[in-house]
Motif scaffolding. Sequence first.
Motif, mmCIF file in Angstrom:
data_model
loop_
_atom_site.group_PDB
_atom_site.id
_atom_site.type_symbol
_atom_site.label_atom_id
_atom_site.label_comp_id
_atom_site.label_asym_id
_atom_site.label_seq_id
_atom_site.Cartn_x
_atom_site.Cartn_y
_atom_site.Cartn_z
ATOM 1 N N SER A 91 -16.736 3.708 38.693
ATOM 2 C CA SER A 91 -17.810 2.985 38.002
ATOM 3 C C SER A 91 -17.579 3.011 36.496
ATOM 4 C CB SER A 91 -19.158 3.634 38.309
ATOM 5 O OG SER A 91 -19.209 4.912 37.691
ATOM 6 N N PHE A 92 -18.225 2.111 35.786
ATOM 7 C CA PHE A 92 -18.100 2.103 34.328
ATOM 8 C C PHE A 92 -18.627 3.419 33.753
ATOM 9 C CE2 PHE A 92 -19.472 0.768 29.967
ATOM 10 C CZ PHE A 92 -18.196 0.521 29.486
ATOM 11 N N ASP A 109 -13.791 0.592 25.638
ATOM 12 C CA ASP A 109 -13.933 -0.329 24.504
ATOM 13 C C ASP A 109 -14.167 -1.773 24.935
ATOM 14 O OD1 ASP A 109 -13.557 1.796 22.827
ATOM 15 O OD2 ASP A 109 -11.480 1.294 22.284
ATOM 16 N N VAL A 110 -13.596 -2.194 26.042
ATOM 17 C CA VAL A 110 -13.759 -3.604 26.435
ATOM 18 C C VAL A 110 -15.050 -3.857 27.207
ATOM 19 C CG1 VAL A 110 -11.284 -4.114 26.404
ATOM 20 C CG2 VAL A 110 -12.366 -3.405 28.560
ATOM 21 N N GLY A 111 -15.779 -2.794 27.579
ATOM 22 C CA GLY A 111 -17.097 -2.972 28.159
ATOM 23 C C GLY A 111 -17.098 -3.176 29.668
ATOM 24 N N ILE A 112 -18.320 -3.173 30.205
ATOM 25 C CA ILE A 112 -18.499 -3.130 31.661
ATOM 26 C C ILE A 112 -17.933 -4.362 32.365
ATOM 27 C CG2 ILE A 112 -20.840 -4.117 31.567
ATOM 28 C CD1 ILE A 112 -21.507 -1.901 33.777
ATOM 29 N N ALA A 113 -17.911 -5.494 31.681
ATOM 30 C CA ALA A 113 -17.438 -6.723 32.332
ATOM 31 C C ALA A 113 -15.921 -6.704 32.553
ATOM 32 C CB ALA A 113 -17.840 -7.943 31.508
ATOM 33 N N ASN A 114 -15.204 -6.025 31.698
ATOM 34 C CA ASN A 114 -13.741 -6.119 31.747
ATOM 35 C C ASN A 114 -12.994 -4.803 31.943
ATOM 36 O OD1 ASN A 114 -13.620 -8.973 31.208
ATOM 37 N ND2 ASN A 114 -14.295 -8.457 29.135
ATOM 38 N N TYR A 115 -13.738 -3.706 32.092
ATOM 39 C CA TYR A 115 -13.070 -2.392 32.072
ATOM 40 C C TYR A 115 -12.139 -2.164 33.247
ATOM 41 C CZ TYR A 115 -15.780 -0.410 35.901
ATOM 42 O OH TYR A 115 -16.290 -0.147 37.138
ATOM 43 N N LYS A 116 -12.495 -2.762 34.392
ATOM 44 C CA LYS A 116 -11.887 -2.350 35.658
ATOM 45 C C LYS A 116 -10.361 -2.454 35.674
ATOM 46 C CE LYS A 116 -14.014 -2.174 40.075
ATOM 47 N NZ LYS A 116 -14.742 -2.857 41.141
ATOM 48 N N TRP A 117 -9.832 -3.572 35.220
ATOM 49 C CA TRP A 117 -8.387 -3.760 35.267
ATOM 50 C C TRP A 117 -7.698 -3.256 34.011
ATOM 51 C CZ3 TRP A 117 -5.779 -4.154 39.556
ATOM 52 C CH2 TRP A 117 -6.492 -4.519 40.702
ATOM 53 N N MET A 118 -8.524 -2.983 32.969
ATOM 54 C CA MET A 118 -7.971 -2.402 31.741
ATOM 55 C C MET A 118 -7.762 -0.894 31.920
ATOM 56 S SD MET A 118 -7.111 -2.581 28.536
ATOM 57 C CE MET A 118 -7.694 -3.992 27.598
#
Length: 588
Positions: free
Chosen positions: A418-419, A429-438
């Motif tokens: 989870s975030f 840093d890239v936030g909940i919308a984009n964190y998963k693959w980063m």
Amino acid sequence: MVSKRSGLVLAIGFNLFIALSEASLLARQRSQQELDSKYNWWQHEVFYQIYPRSFMDSNGDGIGDLKGVTSKLQHFVETGITAVWLSPIFQSPMKDFGYDISDYSKIQPEYGTFEDFDELIANATAAGIKVILDFVPNHSSDEHEWFIKSAARESGYEDFYVWEDGKVLENGTRVPPNNWRSVFTGSAWEWHEGRQQYYLRQFTAGQPDLNYRNPAVLQAMDEVMIYWLNKGVAGFRIDAINYVYENTQLLDEPLSETTDDPNSYDYLDHIYTKNLPEVNELLQHWRVMLDDYSKNNDGPQRIMMTEGYADVNTVMNYYEDENGTQGVQFPFNFDFISSLNNNSDARDFVYIIERWLIYMPHGHAPNWVMGNHDNPRVASRYGVQTVDSMNMLLMTLPGIAITYYGEELGMVDYRDISFADTVDQPACDVGIANYKWMSRDPERTPMQWNNDTNAGFSTASKTWVPVNPNYLQLNAEAQKQAPRSHLKVYQQLIKLRQLEVLQNGAFIAQAYNREVELKGKRSILTIINVSNSQQQIDVSDFAESSKHLVLLVVGVDSQYKVGQRLKPSEIVLAPYEGLVTRLSLREK
Ligand SMILES: *[C@@H]1O[C@H](CO)[C@@H](O)[C@H](O)[C@H]1NC(C)=O
Ligand SMILES: *[C@@H]1O[C@H](CO)[C@@H](O)[C@H](O)[C@H]1NC(C)=O
Ligand SMILES: *[C@@H]1O[C@H](CO)[C@@H](O)[C@H](O)[C@H]1NC(C)=O
Ligand SMILES: *[C@@H]1O[C@H](CO)[C@@H](O)[C@H](O)[C@H]1NC(C)=O
Ligand SMILES: *[C@@H]1O[C@H](CO)[C@@H](O)[C@H](O)[C@H]1NC(C)=O
Ligand SMILES: *[C@@H]1O[C@H](CO)[C@@H](O)[C@H](O)[C@H]1NC(C)=O
Ligand SMILES: CC(=O)N[C@H]1CO[C@H](CO)[C@@H](O)[C@@H]1O
């Protein structure tokens, strides 16, 4: 029906061309071994990367530590691993989990004490295991005393970092001295209120870049290396070596025209901040230092390996430069991470494998990195069905094999963290919308030892990153008990590497579409189906002079058994299946 379609089956053949009688072969092996034990021990080694935070927690705080590593040395002994490299254990504010170092000569307290480190070295040495440390030269933490002194312009430290005034625009606004970008977006320059200057930081604000053009910095780093050599390490893995030097005139970098986002690192073509030729001189300097150290001290040749994602020519210069001046023992080869993927066919594999061998300067050891802490795991990149085949490939290619912890078990990324549980800074840093693959947390989850709480990694109620819930089935203990397992395949492969032919045989890689003849009694043939469909192949071209292929290693789900004999003309491979075989000559 015999199918000879190209692009589906990868065959790797080893062939000992030199005809030697058993006796002379043994004698040669013995003298080779004597030489190897001091100078060339690393040339056919398997190096196992330990991410200390995730390997084993000895004190129940949810974070792996040195004592934990020491308590698990038996795992390496059983698996046949004799060299490990540890991601950073030095004192650090942990903004980048140890790649931001605040004191190169201290151990991060959560990883343990000097006593723990000494015990690790002593017990590892007793178990025949060499320990390599990660060395992070590109920058220190902003909490390092060197930086604090430099910021205060303390005598001797003024130029330890790259300081600049910046520019003042007509309207009075102060801006950085040039357009250089941080790898993690935005300007690479950070304003320092105290010193009233900008400092260069190619990564985060907390990681100021050291000024290697200052001889005092070089000397300080040399002393750090000697310090750890004296503590018994066998060498260093040098982190992100290609960022160490920048252009002295601070020239603006040209636009790459690959993105419109001026804050993105990719906005610029990094001709002035990356891969400068001075890097080679630095590596050559350290090579001389380590060679001298090895000569003047007992123990094995101390070695260096480098991390540097760069083009093949740049990387090859790390082995030795155009004039033959020696650099590191080996620069990591990331082709299995960067140049190949689950869509690659056999021709791609052969092309990429051969590229390294063709570009590599004569007389050096090739190496193959299957995974690391910055990239998705093999099982997640290539698919879970490929775990055994990829390990067969890794272990039967010539030279050095590098395994990331857990990949002997086929551990997979835990992408569903989870975030709220995410700790990798760039992902946060890239936030909940984009964190998963980063996020790099998914490939850094705790080692899965057994089916106890937290996979046997820790007794804490919460671990620093969550354990992959698949540990109940996928763990080392279960794989030791199972009649067949990824771990057992991995063990068999390591054992196989003792074969003279795998160490010194002539090497051929072929996509199965051309005729290749393997000569010699001790030829080993690895065959891998890199496609997702089944077909029958005829490898009698490879095995012309022999009647059978004897199976040495088969995968977990294989229909075959070790020791089984196959007719070269009729071999059926399941999707992604790999087989390691020995050519068996006509019956005597
Ligand atoms: C290191 O080895 C010693 C001697 O065999 C042993 O008593 C000790 O428990 C080992 N340390 C760890 C952390 O396993
Ligand atoms: C000064 O000029 C720069 C560049 O045009 C602009 O980004 C900045 O906002 C200006 N600052 C002020 C205080 O007007
Ligand atoms: C190699 O040697 C030549 C001749 O001495 C010299 O000009 C050149 O700079 C050297 N190259 C490197 C990379 O040191
Ligand atoms: C290959 O990898 C891509 C990207 O990771 C993934 O989307 C795809 O499903 C994979 N394909 C197979 C056959 O595993
Ligand atoms: C846990 O692992 C042990 C040892 O491998 C095994 O005997 C036991 O059946 C496992 N328990 C469960 C619930 O899977
Ligand atoms: C590899 O697997 C694919 C997928 O099942 C299959 O079509 C192909 O025939 C197999 N190759 C061999 C050589 O068996
Ligand atoms: C050269 C070098 O040290 N590279 C590292 C620089 O710092 C960043 C952030 O710690 C690391 O991710 C690089 O690997």
